[in-house]
Enzyme design. Structure first.
Site, short mmCIF file in Angstrom:
data_model
loop_
_atom_site.label_atom_id
_atom_site.label_comp_id
_atom_site.label_asym_id
_atom_site.label_seq_id
_atom_site.Cartn_x
_atom_site.Cartn_y
_atom_site.Cartn_z
N CYS A 69 -8.04 38.62 -34.53
CA CYS A 69 -8.89 39.42 -34.74
C CYS A 69 -10.60 38.30 -34.41
O CYS A 69 -10.88 37.24 -35.37
CB CYS A 69 -9.66 40.01 -36.00
SG CYS A 69 -11.08 41.36 -36.21
N CYS A 181 -14.06 40.84 -28.51
CA CYS A 181 -13.52 42.37 -30.32
C CYS A 181 -11.79 42.37 -29.37
O CYS A 181 -12.11 42.61 -28.17
CB CYS A 181 -13.82 42.65 -31.16
SG CYS A 181 -12.96 44.83 -31.38
N1 DGL Z 1 -10.61 43.99 -33.58
C1 DGL Z 1 -11.42 43.12 -34.38
C2 DGL Z 1 -11.98 42.07 -33.54
O1 DGL Z 1 -11.51 41.24 -33.06
C3 DGL Z 1 -12.04 43.94 -35.16
C4 DGL Z 1 -12.39 45.37 -35.21
C5 DGL Z 1 -13.10 46.06 -36.44
O2 DGL Z 1 -12.84 45.92 -37.33
O3 DGL Z 1 -14.01 45.71 -35.82
O4 DGL Z 1 -13.05 42.03 -33.73
#
Ligand code: DGL
Length: 256
Positions: A69, A181
């Site tokens: 993430c 993301c």
């Molecule tokens: N998958 C996450 C990222 O790479 C975040 C998505 C979220 O929960 O806002 O930032």
């Protein structure tokens, strides 16, 4: 190996890892109770990561943590590395590959609000904005669209177009887009459709494997486990998609 994300995004990172290390076993922490991370305060993210790692480390013999993430990585990676004595790898957007790839010299960076507002990204942009033309979109909506797509729920192209309009309407849109993301990796086709020009995607989740190979030591986890912070209807909707990850156990853990 423990992988953490607020939702399905980290699974795109896991896909890349599995390509290179097909026999690897993993615990995937899907912190759906706190989705979206992109809207949360830094303090929340830092405390949440510490809590998740501590609880899971107590119950499972994990040797390495992957923050699947960008939001969690940009906000908490350096702090977590000081806090824990096991290796922690994060997915971080970088400009290097984008600079090498772009032909029209316009680079797009799209990420959650949390990531874009992080000191890590602010520094990166500050150091490069004199030399490179970097266009930024901060959105907490696109991750939600990715969550829907994976659950085979209908997604609105109009919503998607609205997110990308600041770039679509430019006289020359970026030809290289950094997907800041991990959720966005699942939307490459849908994003491409909105641009008339050729788009190159830079996916920070693709390069994590090199770092993992360098750090990885033999692990003790012998089966794949999915942990979630709330076992609810939304998790049930995912079960079909999750089949290919061969989770032997799916379990809710209490983070409150
Ligand atoms: N998958 C996450 C990222 O790479 C975040 C998505 C979220 O929960 O806002 O930032």
């Amino acid at each position: 190996m423990l992988i953490i994300d607020s939702g399905i995004g980290g699974l795109s990172v896991l896909n890349n890892i599995k390509k290179e290390l097909p026999n690897i076993h993993y615990i995937y922490m899907l912190d759906n109770e706190a989705f979206p991370y992109g809207k949360k305060r830094d303090n929340f993210i830092i405390k949440r990561m510490i809590k998740i790692i501590n609880i899971i480390k107590k119950n499972y013999p994990i040797k390495i943590v992957i923050l699947g993430c960008n939001t969690a990585s940009t906000i908490s990676l350096s702090i977590l590395r000081k806090f824990f004595n096991i290796p922690i790898i994060g997915v971080l957007p970088t400009l290097n590959t984008a600079i090498k790839t772009t032909k029209n010299k316009i680079i797009g960076l799209i990420a959650t609000e949390g990531t874009i507002n992080s000191t890590y990204i602010k520094k990166m942009i500050y150091q490069s904005s004199f030399r490179y033309n970097i266009k930024i979109i901060a959105t907490n909506e696109l991750a939600k669209i990715a969550e829907k797509k994976i659950r085979k729920l209908s997604i609105s192209n109009a919503k998607l177009k609205k997110i990308f309009n600041p770039w679509i309407l430019l006289p020359i849109p970026p030809d290289t887009i950094i997907l800041g993301c991990t959720h966005f990796s699942f939307l490459k086709i849908e994003i491409k459709k909105n641009f008339y020009n050729q788009i190159n995607f830079i996916d920070p989740g693709e390069i994590i494997t090199n770092e993992l190979k360098k750090t990885f030591c033999s692990e003790k986890i012998k089966k794949n486990i999915l942990l979630c912070s709330k076992y609810n209807k939304k998790i049930k909707q995912l079960l079909f998609f999750l089949k290919k990850y061969e989770f032997k156990k799916i379990q809710e853990i209490n983070l409150n």
